[in-house]
Design an enzyme around this catalytic site. Structure first.
Site, PDB file in Angstrom:
ATOM      1  N   THR A   1       3.555   4.311  15.794  1.00 24.10           N
ATOM      2  CA  THR A   1       3.012   2.792  15.312  1.00 24.10           C
ATOM      3  C   THR A   1       3.562   2.742  13.733  1.00 24.10           C
ATOM      4  O   THR A   1       3.281   1.898  12.954  1.00 24.10           O
ATOM      5  CB  THR A   1       1.206   2.849  15.368  1.00 24.10           C
ATOM      6  OG1 THR A   1       1.193   3.898  14.403  1.00 24.10           O
ATOM      7  CG2 THR A   1       0.940   3.054  16.728  1.00 24.10           C
TER       8      THR A   1
ATOM      9  N   HIS B   1      -1.712 -10.132  12.070  1.00 25.00           N
ATOM     10  CA  HIS B   1      -1.302  -8.763  11.403  1.00 25.00           C
ATOM     11  C   HIS B   1      -1.264  -7.891  12.730  1.00 25.00           C
ATOM     12  O   HIS B   1      -2.029  -7.710  13.399  1.00 25.00           O
ATOM     13  CB  HIS B   1      -2.305  -8.071  10.475  1.00 25.00           C
ATOM     14  CG  HIS B   1      -1.905  -6.568  10.180  1.00 25.00           C
ATOM     15  ND1 HIS B   1      -0.845  -6.192   9.597  1.00 25.00           N
ATOM     16  CD2 HIS B   1      -2.588  -5.448  10.542  1.00 25.00           C
ATOM     17  CE1 HIS B   1      -0.954  -4.996   9.576  1.00 25.00           C
ATOM     18  NE2 HIS B   1      -1.902  -4.502  10.113  1.00 25.00           N
TER      19      HIS B   1
ATOM     20  N   ASN C   1       4.995  -1.719  12.331  1.00 25.24           N
ATOM     21  CA  ASN C   1       4.223  -2.114  11.473  1.00 25.24           C
ATOM     22  C   ASN C   1       4.520  -1.763   9.995  1.00 25.24           C
ATOM     23  O   ASN C   1       4.737  -0.838   9.538  1.00 25.24           O
ATOM     24  CB  ASN C   1       2.752  -1.224  11.581  1.00 25.24           C
ATOM     25  CG  ASN C   1       1.669  -1.699  10.909  1.00 25.24           C
ATOM     26  OD1 ASN C   1       1.858  -2.936  10.036  1.00 25.24           O
ATOM     27  ND2 ASN C   1       0.483  -1.260  10.951  1.00 25.24           N
TER      28      ASN C   1
ATOM     29  N   LYS D   1      -4.314  -7.861  22.637  1.00 24.60           N
ATOM     30  CA  LYS D   1      -5.937  -7.862  22.445  1.00 24.60           C
ATOM     31  C   LYS D   1      -6.630  -8.752  21.872  1.00 24.60           C
ATOM     32  O   LYS D   1      -7.619  -9.160  21.909  1.00 24.60           O
ATOM     33  CB  LYS D   1      -6.268  -6.075  22.404  1.00 24.60           C
ATOM     34  CG  LYS D   1      -5.899  -5.415  23.012  1.00 24.60           C
ATOM     35  CD  LYS D   1      -6.521  -3.812  22.859  1.00 24.60           C
ATOM     36  CE  LYS D   1      -5.880  -2.573  23.626  1.00 24.60           C
ATOM     37  NZ  LYS D   1      -6.248  -1.504  23.031  1.00 24.60           N
TER      38      LYS D   1
ATOM     39  N   CYS E   1      -3.196  -3.351   4.487  1.00 26.67           N
ATOM     40  CA  CYS E   1      -2.334  -4.357   4.888  1.00 26.67           C
ATOM     41  C   CYS E   1      -2.567  -5.701   4.389  1.00 26.67           C
ATOM     42  O   CYS E   1      -1.849  -6.510   4.557  1.00 26.67           O
ATOM     43  CB  CYS E   1      -2.196  -4.283   6.345  1.00 26.67           C
ATOM     44  SG  CYS E   1      -1.714  -2.641   6.892  1.00 26.67           S
TER      45      CYS E   1
ATOM     46  N   GLU F   1       0.818  -1.255  -0.001  1.00 27.61           N
ATOM     47  CA  GLU F   1       0.118  -0.089   0.012  1.00 27.61           C
ATOM     48  C   GLU F   1       0.881   1.360  -0.076  1.00 27.61           C
ATOM     49  O   GLU F   1       0.398   2.254   0.241  1.00 27.61           O
ATOM     50  CB  GLU F   1      -0.934  -0.144   1.258  1.00 27.61           C
ATOM     51  CG  GLU F   1      -0.295  -0.193   2.501  1.00 27.61           C
ATOM     52  CD  GLU F   1      -1.232   0.433   3.696  1.00 27.61           C
ATOM     53  OE1 GLU F   1      -1.815   1.621   3.672  1.00 27.61           O
ATOM     54  OE2 GLU F   1      -1.433  -0.595   4.502  1.00 27.61           O
TER      55      GLU F   1
ATOM     56  N   SER G   1      -7.201  -2.381   6.707  1.00 29.60           N
ATOM     57  CA  SER G   1      -8.396  -1.546   6.830  1.00 29.60           C
ATOM     58  C   SER G   1      -9.161  -1.145   5.402  1.00 29.60           C
ATOM     59  O   SER G   1      -8.423  -1.228   4.471  1.00 29.60           O
ATOM     60  CB  SER G   1      -7.766  -0.035   7.245  1.00 29.60           C
ATOM     61  OG  SER G   1      -7.380  -0.152   8.378  1.00 29.60           O
TER      62      SER G   1
END
Lengths: 446, 446
Positions: B163, B250, B328, B259, B121, B87, B361
Site C-alpha cells: 500500500t 483520498h 498511495n 468501499k 495525508c 508527512e 489519519s
C-alpha cells in the site's frame, strides 16, 4: 497612520503557559565553569524554563488551551478553527492539533478546521496569518479561531544549552465582539530563504543542529529585508519610532533582541542619518561598511546598541522580560512576548502600535504591525504572568542536567511511565500518564 | 445548485509528478508468496511507484514545481504564497517550503508567504484551504498562490508494504484570469478527532505504525460524518449523484475508494431508501445494523458495493486510475486524482461538480465540492499523466525490496552519496547530489 486600514479580525484573548520549574542562568554559569556574566549579560538571560518527563508538546498545548477556555468561560463549540504552530515534533504524521481534538470531542465539537503549521519558530505566526485570512474570507463560518503556539527547546551540553526554554501560548481570534487587538492591513512584510542556520535533521535526537554565527546573521538579514520592505510598503522613511510605539521580537535570547533593535536603528541611519541621535557624527564611519561585513562588525553593533539604548527602554523593554525568564520558547516566543507587553502596559497601549518580528530558521520571517484599538484592561490584568514567574521552583543546575540526560536516553522510547512527581507541576495541568508499547501517549491532569 | 456561490479564487493549473520506476502488484504477490489477486483485486492496485536514494521529499516537490512553472511560463515573482503539505519529514524544524525557496531566490523573489501544513495525508488539503482563504481576504497581495503536496509512502515488509506509493502535485491558484476550477462556498464539511489509527512515533524509522483495521473504520467514520454534515449544509436529501457528478477520494488503495463510495450509498439509503436501486428490497436487512458494527459488516459492504457499482463507474472511475498505478501518495493522493479526472474527462467536465473527500489519519478530514466553471481543455491536454505512467520502467520485486532495505539502513544517516544512476530518473528532474556530514542536503538535476 490614521488612514491605515485595520483587520476586522483580531485578538480577543491570550493565555500563556510555562513550566513550574526553572534554572537560574547565574547558577548555570558557575556549574558550566564559564565566566560570570556569560549567560546573564552575554546572552541577557535570567532564568530558563524546562520540562521534566511529565510534560511534552501535547500536554503544554492542552494546558494552555484549558486555561484560556476556563478563564474566558468559552463554549468549545464556539470555536471553528484550531491551528497549532510548533517545531517540537513527537510524531512525523499525527499533528498536535488532532491530540487537542480530545478536548473538543468531549464537548461534542468535531467540526474544527486547521492542522499544524511548521517551520522552526515561525509556525505560530503562519498559523496566526492563516486564521486571520480565514476569518475575513468567504470561508469563515462565524465562529472563533484559536491559535496555539508551543515548544520545548533543549540543546546539547555546550554553548547553546543556556539558550533553551519552554512555553506555550493560546490566542483567541474573533470579529464579534470587536477585538481590541487588530492587525494593520498592508503593514506586513515577509522574507523567506533556503538556509541551514538551525535545523533538526537528526530525527532520533531531541537536539537541533545549530550554526550559531550563521543563525545570527540569517536573523539579522531577514530583519533587514522585512524592515526595508515594511517601510517601503507603509511609506515610512524615518525612525522606527515613527512606525510604531513598541516593538516585540522573536527572542532566541535577550541580547539578540537588543541587537535586533539596534539593527533597525542602523537601517534608519542608512536611510536618513537625521533619524538617529548622533550629535558628534560618530556613526558616520559605519555608513560605508559593506553589507556582508555589517552583520559581524562588533564596533558597528556596539555603536548602534548605544545609540538605541533609550529608545529600547521605551519601545522594547515593556515586552522583553518574559523571554528573559523562560528562555526561547520558539514558536511561542514572539506571541508570549506580546502577552508580556499587554500585562506590563495594560490600557496605556490603547491607540498604540506594536511592531512585531517573527523569525524561524531555515528560514521564514515576517514583520507586521498590531494595533491596540480599544481597552484591554480585563485581558491584561488576568494574565498573571509575573506572579506565576515569581512562584516557580528554582532548581539547581545539577538537577536540570540530570533531567536532560534522562530525557536524552528516553527520547523516542516507548513503554514509558514518567517519573516526575505530579506535585512538581502547577495545579490543573495536563501531563503525561504513560507512553504505551507502540508509542501512543495518554494524559492525565493535576 | 444554480444558486450556489462559487469562490472567486480557484485552480488555474495543476501538475503531477511520480517516479520513473514502479513495481507491479501482480509480481509482488508472487514475490511475497501470497494468493494471486491479494493485491491486484483485494487492494485493487496495479502498480506501485517508489523512489531510490536519488529522490527525497524536497527533490520531488522541486521537480513538480519546476514542471508547472516551465509549462505555464510562470514568472516566479508572480507567486505571493507557497505552501507545502507533506508527512514525509526529513527535518523536524526546517520546512520543505524553505527548501523550495531556492528556486524563488534565484528568481529574486523572497517575498512568499506560507510554510508547511502537516497532518498525515490531510496537509495538502489544509494548504489548499489556507490559500483559498488568503486569496479572498484583505491580506491577498494580488499574486498567485501555489500549493505543493508530496509524499513518499513506504512500509515494513508485511501486509501494508503493497500500500506504499510516491508522488507530488503542484496546484496554481489565482483569481485573475478567472480560474476554470472553483470551490463551492458552504459546500465544505470537516470532521476531526484524536485517534492513533496510523502514526509515526518512531522518529528514527521511515515506516509508519499502522493499525490497519482501525484506520479503515476511522476513514469510514470520518467519511460518514463529513458526508452527513455536507448534505445538511447544502440541503441535499437524496443520492450522492444529486450532490455531484463525480467523486474523488483520498486513496490509500483502490478497494478503499470503492468501499467509500459504497458507504456514501449506504448513507443515502439510511436517509432515503428510495435513493438507492433495490427493486427486491434486499438492502432492508441492513437498515438496523448498529453503527459500530456497520464499519466491519462484510455483507453490508458487499451489498452496497454491488448496489453502487454502476454509479461508481460513472462517478468515480474517471479519476481513480492514477492512484491504482502509483499507489498511495498520501497528501498528493486526492489532488493528483483530481488531475487524473481532469485529464480523463477534459471539457466534458464543464459545468460539472466534483465531490472531494480528504482524509488524514490521526485524524483530520474534509469533504467539499469543486466546480469546473469554464473550459479546461488546455490544462487537461497538457498533463500527459497516462503517457508518463506507460513510459515508466517496471522493476522486479527483488530490486524494489533491495532499494527499500538499502534505504532502511541509510535512513537518517549523513555523509551520503546516492548510488542510483541519474539515467534512471526522468529528464529535467531535481535529485539529491549528497547529504553532508551534518545533514545538509544538496541537489542537482538530470
Amino acid at each position: 497612520m490614521e488612514g491605515v486600514r485595520l483587520s476586522e479580525a483580531g485578538i480577543l484573548a491570550i493565555e500563556t503557559y510555562f513550566p513550574r520549574q526553572c534554572v537560574r542562568q547565574a547558577d548555570l554559569e558557575k556549574f558550566d565553569g564559564v565566566s560570570s556574566g556569560k549567560y546573564t549579560i552575554g546572552l541577557g538571560q535570567d532564568e530558563m524554563a524546562f520540562v521534566d518527563d511529565r510534560e511534552d508538546i501535547v500536554s503544554i498545548c492542552t494546558t494552555v488551551v484549558r486555561r484560556l477556555v476556563a478563564k474566558q468561560g468559552l463554549d468549545l463549540g464556539s470555536i471553528g478553527r484550531l491551528e497549532v504552530g510548533t517545531e517540537t515534533i513527537i510524531d512525523k504524521s499525527k499533528s498536535v492539533k488532532t491530540a487537542l481534538m480530545d478536548l473538543f470531542c468531549q464537548a461534542g465539537n468535531t467540526d474544527v478546521e486547521g492542522v499544524d503549521s511548521t517551520n522552526a519558530c515561525y509556525g505560530g505566526t503562519a498559523a496566526v496569518f492563516n486564521t486571520l485570512s480565514w476569518m475575513e474570507s468567504p470561508w469563515w463560518d462565524g465562529r472563533y479561531g484559536l491559535v496555539v503556539c508551543g515548544d520545548i527547546a533543549v540543546y546539547e551540553r555546550g554553548p547553546a544549552r543556556p539558550t533553551g526554554g519552554a512555553g506555550a501560548v493560546a490566542i483567541l481570534f474573533g470579529i464579534n465582539p470587536q477585538p481590541p487587538i487588530r492587525f494593520e492591513i498592508n503593514a506586513r512584510a515577509t522574507h523567506m530563504e533556503h538556509t541551514y542556520d538551525f535545523f533538526k535533521p537528526r530525527l532520533g535526537c531531541e537536539y537541533p543542529t545549530v550554526n550559531g554565527a550563521e543563525t545570527l546573521s540569517c536573523y539579522l538579514r531577514a530583519l533587514d529585508r522585512c524592515y526595508q520592505r515594511l517601510k517601503k510598503r507603509t511609506g515610512s522613511t524615518g525612525s522606527v519610532s515613527d512606525l510604531a510605539d513598541y516593538a516585540v521580537f522573536h527572542a532566541p535570547f535577550n541580547k539578540m533582541v537588543r541587537k535586533s533593535f539596534a539593527r533597525l536603528r542602523y537601517n534608519d541611519y542608512l536611510t536618513d542619518s537625521a533619524s538617529v541621535v548622533d550629535p558628534q557624527g560618530k556613526l558616520s564611519r559605519f555608513r560605508d561598511v559593506p553589507l556582508a561585513d555589517s552583520y559581524t562588525d562588533k564596533e558597528l553593533e556596539k555603536a548602534f546598541v548605544n545609540e538605541s539604548s533609550d529608545l529600547y527602554k521605551k519601545m522594547v523593554e515593556p515586552g522583553d522580560w518574559l523571554a528573559k525568564r523562560i528562555g526561547n520558547a520558539y514558536t511561542a516566543s514572539l506571541w508570549s512576548s506580546l502577552a508580556a507587553i499587554l500585562e506590563e502596559k495594560g490600557d496605556e497601549l490603547v491607540g498604540k502600535r506594536i511592531l512585531m518580528f517573527s523569525y524561524g530558521s531555515g528560514l521564514a520571517s515576517s514583520m507586521f504591525i498590531v494595533r491596540v484599538a480599544s481597552p484591554i484592561g480585563k485581558l491584561s490584568s488576568s494574565l498573571f504572568i509575573k506572579d506565576r514567574l515569581d512562584a516557580r521552583r528554582i532548581v539547581d543546575p545539577e538537577h536540570f542536567t540530570d533531567v536532560l540526560e534522562r530525557k536524552e536516553k528516553k527520547y523516542c522510547t516507548f513503554s514509558v511511565e514518567p517519573a516526575q512527581e505530579l506535585a512538581e507541576l502547577w495545579p490543573q495541568t495536563t501531563c503525561l500518564e504513560r507512553i504505551d508499547d507502540i508509542g501512543r501517549r495518554f494524559y492525565t491532569s493535576t
